[in-house]
Design an enzyme around this catalytic site. Structure first.
Site, mmCIF file in Angstrom:
data_model
loop_
_atom_site.group_PDB
_atom_site.id
_atom_site.type_symbol
_atom_site.label_atom_id
_atom_site.label_comp_id
_atom_site.label_asym_id
_atom_site.label_seq_id
_atom_site.Cartn_x
_atom_site.Cartn_y
_atom_site.Cartn_z
ATOM 1 N N LYS A 1 36.005 4.762 -0.503
ATOM 2 C CA LYS A 1 35.318 3.588 -1.041
ATOM 3 C C LYS A 1 35.945 3.149 -2.368
ATOM 4 C CE LYS A 1 30.837 3.143 -0.543
ATOM 5 N NZ LYS A 1 29.358 3.242 -0.720
ATOM 6 N N GLU B 1 24.849 3.579 -0.143
ATOM 7 C CA GLU B 1 24.700 2.957 -1.451
ATOM 8 C C GLU B 1 25.218 1.523 -1.333
ATOM 9 O OE1 GLU B 1 25.865 3.719 -6.153
ATOM 10 O OE2 GLU B 1 26.750 4.969 -4.588
ATOM 11 N N ARG C 1 33.584 15.335 8.170
ATOM 12 C CA ARG C 1 33.978 13.929 8.008
ATOM 13 C C ARG C 1 35.068 13.579 9.006
ATOM 14 N NH1 ARG C 1 35.073 11.743 2.064
ATOM 15 N NH2 ARG C 1 35.497 9.958 3.402
#
Length: 561
Positions: free
Chosen positions: A276, A40, A266
């Site tokens: 983020k 994104e 992850r």
């Protein structure tokens, strides 16, 4: 600058390779393997992003397939072309160049809208007027089933009409949403009639004001994958519970040879902020020096800190791919960096906390040129010439007026060897009115010149130095973990001022370097003897000021393990 990925890392087998192998064996796809990375564009890539890219990129390369960079840009409230350009540049720098295969989710708005209409026509989607708070209440919990929306049984005709009016901008944001009609009793909360479209009245960086309704990621993602011919949609483990919705969308839309979503664990770095949300708070709150602050794990920050693409590639290849979330010791990343730098970087003498030394028996105006070897096994780095004169500077920590046991550097009446030069003896300590040491008066022995074949008495200590005659002044920045205690990150009662390690950035003024680094290139790297590896900070270096960032100290705790 692009750095081609080291192809030897492509063929390190992991469980995802076995998934692909099985699919190929069973003939599940009649097209080439294709993977994607869907960021994104609302922030900068970090080391965790590089881990995810590496997995997708290397699988595509291993099987001779394609890799797509596709921007998940269906939320105009946060996205910007700045982030798009930065993501492309950073991927290319580290070695994951997308080439011409760059796509944008916003380019598929018409197709995704048409597919939503198809779901409505099948009775699989409906327009809902519940507020966000009401939907949360109706959704239920992990222990309690959800409750059907009172708008769930609207007719197909009414839903099509309302959805078109949503597109035409007749309703304010939040007034209505389009929801998938799945199962409010499902044990998987993601299947309890999830929202697939919402109203956002905002300018989009690519489509302008053409659209005021935007699809949710969980709905748009599988459609975009299918349209691009993705075979394996590889994502991190938190999306595992979303996979049934991914499959539901593909099944209901009856898409042929649908892509498969598969998850991997992850990767977290110990003591490193990779969230983020946290990174945005730090940047926009001005707690750090932008997205490229050397204390941040963003690729921009690592680059400015002095990390090399090759060291990041090496690290990603070494840690492999896990099925579960894992935390990696940051010392492993630093080890990969030292291994990459040790034979590439020339060494120089740099005094970070200068103490003046006057050699009383050295000729007043004489300047002697000495040959100095680089501290590297790479003979191609050769030798360099440094000047020696009556006044030099040494590290303040290399002198102790009352030496402790096993202190083998300079002290009153004792000798040390100056690196590549002579023995000196401290004869007198000069102090100011406050009792602070401001200079040392020393004598040198001209018979002890390095390289002269002198085989007389020996000394235990060797220290580095810089001549006053042509010393280069610089500012040096030393870095440590941004947050020393990871537990502080989760304490919402604390401000960032309280969470940030006060020693995460130490700025040293008035440091002195030998002139080898007087006119360094952008991002030029050097080994400062005893201090570590350093890089020119191109953001703050100019014609009047020379700034170095310490990349990493010389001590390597990982290799000792």
């Amino acid at each position: 600058m692009s750095h081609e990925f080291d192809k030897k890392d492509f063929f390190q087998t992991n469980f995802l390779h076995r998934v692909v192998d099985e699919d190929l064996k069973n003939g599940e796809y009649h097209r080439e393997i294709c993977t994607r990375f869907p960021p994104e564009p609302n922030g900068y890539l970090h080391i965790g992003s590089a881990y995810a890219i590496n997995i997708n990129y290397t699988i595509a390369k291993k099987y001779g397939g394609k890799f797509n960079l596709r921007f998940d840009d269906t939320n105009p409230l946060k996205e910007d072309i700045e982030y798009v350009n930065a993501i492309i540049e950073d991927m290319t720098w580290v070695g994951f160049s997308p080439g011409e295969r760059i796509f944008y989710g916003s380019d598929y708005c018409e197709e995704i809208y048409a597919y939503a209409r198809k779901l409505i026509q099948k009775g699989k989607a409906y327009v809902c007027d519940l507020s966000a708070e009401e939907m949360r209440a109706y959704r239920g919990t992990l222990k309690e089933p959800g409750i059907d929306s009172p708008y769930r049984n609207r007719s197909v005709e009414e839903n099509l009409d309302l959805f078109e009016r949503m597109r035409n901008g007749e309703f304010p944001a939040g007034a209505k949403v389009l929801r998938a009609k799945i199962d409010m009793q499902s044990a998987n909360i993601n299947l309890r009639d999830p929202v697939i479209y919402r109203i956002i009245h905002a300018e989009h960086y690519r489509t302008g004001d053409k659209w005021c309704i935007y699809p949710m990621y969980d709905y748009a993602h599988p459609i975009q994958d299918a349209m691009e011919g993705i075979t394996h949609s590889l994502c991190s483990i938190e999306f595992k519970d979303h996979r049934p919705l991914y499959d539901w969308v593909l099944q209901e839309l009856e898409l042929k040879e649908p892509p498969k979503q598969r998850e991997f664990g992850r990767m977290n770095l110990e003591g490193v902020v990779t969230s983020k949300r946290y990174l945005r708070e730090l940047v926009f709150g001005n707690y750090v020096d932008g997205w490229d602050d050397p204390r941040l794990p963003t690729l921009r920050g690592l680059r400015r800190r002095g990390f090399t693409p090759q060291s990041i590639q090496k690290f990603l290849g070494e840690i492999g791919v896990s099925k579960d979330e894992s935390t990696v010791d940051i010392s492993m990343l630093e080890h990969c960096l030292r291994e990459d730098l040790k034979d590439k970087v020339p060494s120089i003498m740099a005094v970070l906390d200068p103490l003046k030394v006057v050699i009383t028996n050295y000729p007043e105006d004489e300047v002697e040129m000495l040959e100095m070897e680089n501290n590297s096994s790479n003979s191609a780095l050769g030798t360099r010439t440094v000047s020696f004169s009556k006044v030099i500077y040494i590290e303040r920590e290399d002198f102790m007026e009352e030496p402790i046991k096993d202190f083998h550097r300079l002290s009153p009446g004792k000798e040390v060897r100056l690196k590549g030069a002579y023995f000196i003896r401290c004869e007198e300590v000069i102090k100011n009115e406050a009792g602070e040491i401001i200079a040392l008066y020393c004598t040198y022995d001209p018979e002890t010149k390095s390289g002269s074949g002198f085989k007389g008495r020996k000394v235990k200590g060797t220290i580095h130095w810089v001549s006053e005659k042509n010393a280069v002044r610089a500012e040096v920045r030393l870095y440590d973990k941004l947050v020393a205690d990871e537990g502080l990150l989760k304490d919402s009662a604390l401000s960032w001022d309280e969470k940030i390690n006060p020693k995460s950035l130490i700025t040293l003024q008035g440091c002195l370097l030998e002139p080898f680094a007087k006119n360094p290139l952008k991002e030029a790297k050097y080994q400062f003897m005893r201090h570590g590896y350093f890089v020119v900070d191109h953001k703050h270096t100019n014609g009047e000021k020379l700034v170095f960032n310490r990349i990493v100290p010389l001590k390597d705790s990982w290799s000792k393990r």
